[in-house]
Write a protein that holds these residues in place. Sequence first.
Motif, PDB file in Angstrom:
ATOM      1  N   ALA A 158       0.924  -1.261   0.102  1.00  0.00           N
ATOM      2  CA  ALA A 158       0.010  -0.054   0.095  1.00  0.00           C
ATOM      3  C   ALA A 158       0.744   1.172  -0.096  1.00  0.00           C
ATOM      4  CB  ALA A 158      -1.019   0.025   1.233  1.00  0.00           C
ATOM      5  N   ASP A 159       2.152   1.122   0.342  1.00  0.00           N
ATOM      6  CA  ASP A 159       3.025   2.265   0.405  1.00  0.00           C
ATOM      7  C   ASP A 159       3.867   2.477  -0.621  1.00  0.00           C
ATOM      8  OD1 ASP A 159       4.600   0.252   1.190  1.00  0.00           O
ATOM      9  OD2 ASP A 159       5.520   1.267   2.796  1.00  0.00           O
ATOM     10  N   SER A 160       3.599   1.914  -1.808  1.00  0.00           N
ATOM     11  CA  SER A 160       4.374   1.716  -3.140  1.00  0.00           C
ATOM     12  C   SER A 160       4.034   2.971  -3.905  1.00  0.00           C
ATOM     13  CB  SER A 160       4.476   0.611  -3.816  1.00  0.00           C
ATOM     14  OG  SER A 160       5.238  -0.414  -3.173  1.00  0.00           O
ATOM     15  N   TRP A 161       4.923   3.723  -4.181  1.00  0.00           N
ATOM     16  CA  TRP A 161       4.560   4.841  -5.288  1.00  0.00           C
ATOM     17  C   TRP A 161       5.225   4.960  -6.551  1.00  0.00           C
ATOM     18  CZ3 TRP A 161       1.087   8.710  -3.469  1.00  0.00           C
ATOM     19  CH2 TRP A 161       0.390   8.490  -2.354  1.00  0.00           C
ATOM     20  N   LEU A 162       4.632   5.525  -7.422  1.00  0.00           N
ATOM     21  CA  LEU A 162       5.307   5.780  -8.523  1.00  0.00           C
ATOM     22  C   LEU A 162       5.440   7.429  -8.704  1.00  0.00           C
ATOM     23  CD1 LEU A 162       3.476   3.496 -11.432  1.00  0.00           C
ATOM     24  CD2 LEU A 162       6.183   3.372 -10.577  1.00  0.00           C
ATOM     25  N   GLU A 163       6.673   7.912  -8.848  1.00  0.00           N
ATOM     26  CA  GLU A 163       6.889   9.292  -8.897  1.00  0.00           C
ATOM     27  C   GLU A 163       7.678   9.886  -9.845  1.00  0.00           C
ATOM     28  OE1 GLU A 163       8.321  10.787  -5.082  1.00  0.00           O
ATOM     29  OE2 GLU A 163       7.805   8.856  -3.970  1.00  0.00           O
TER      30      GLU A 163
END
Length: 265
Positions: A158-163
Amino acid sequence: MTDVQESAESSPTPEGASVEEARVAVVIEDEDDIRSLLSVVLAQAGFEVHGAADGAAGVELVRAHSPLVTTLDVNMPGMDGFETAKRIRAISSTYIVMLSARTEEIDALQGLEAGADDYVAKPFRPRELRARIDAMLRRPRHHLTTSPASAPGGDEPADSWLEHRGLRLNVGTRIVEVDDAGIDLTRSEFDLLADLLAAGRRVRAKSDLALMLRGDPFAGNSYVSDSDARAIEVHMANLRRKLGESPSQPRWIETVRGVGYRLTA
């Protein structure tokens, strides 16, 4: 209306449907027989179905039940389907499938600009409609590489981000932020942005993006019409408008003329 009266068949829940989202559908259709048929088709697909005969009542059903899928007729007395879609989009990220006997390309584009995810011509075949809805629910989870952790069962943490340059997207929570400010996107806009962020500087052709939205990203020989490609352009224009991006001086997404899109350097 023989095509519309074709019987529907049951099938298992689409593989990609989220177990966290209740399988609720809203049918907004002023013709009783078509509303009844759509309710049967969706019920056989495992949906709890709520029906409305006009746009205003349909918007209230969406507000009350938070459906996963909403089917929406275009030609209705009072508030038409385009205005209804806009009002639904203001309160919900439900998949919107517009149904209409108006088959001109401009009508389909107007529907997409109002917030629809798909536009289906009447008369329609129930089996085809089911397949298109199933395809939307099968849209693939994008592989995130920003975190080595993995949630149980292979889902993305849930804390994986694409930035990219102040633009952040979380597939697990479906949150998008620009410079720490939240952005509301439709499901199709979110999936397009997630696909582009995952691809990085690799160009994503309009045909590939269209197939991705169909839930069939690896079918390289599938036919993609000019209307499909134009629909991607409409979705991208809406996405850029919401992000506050100028196509001529893009901060995040640049157009590769004649091909598709990729992230800026």
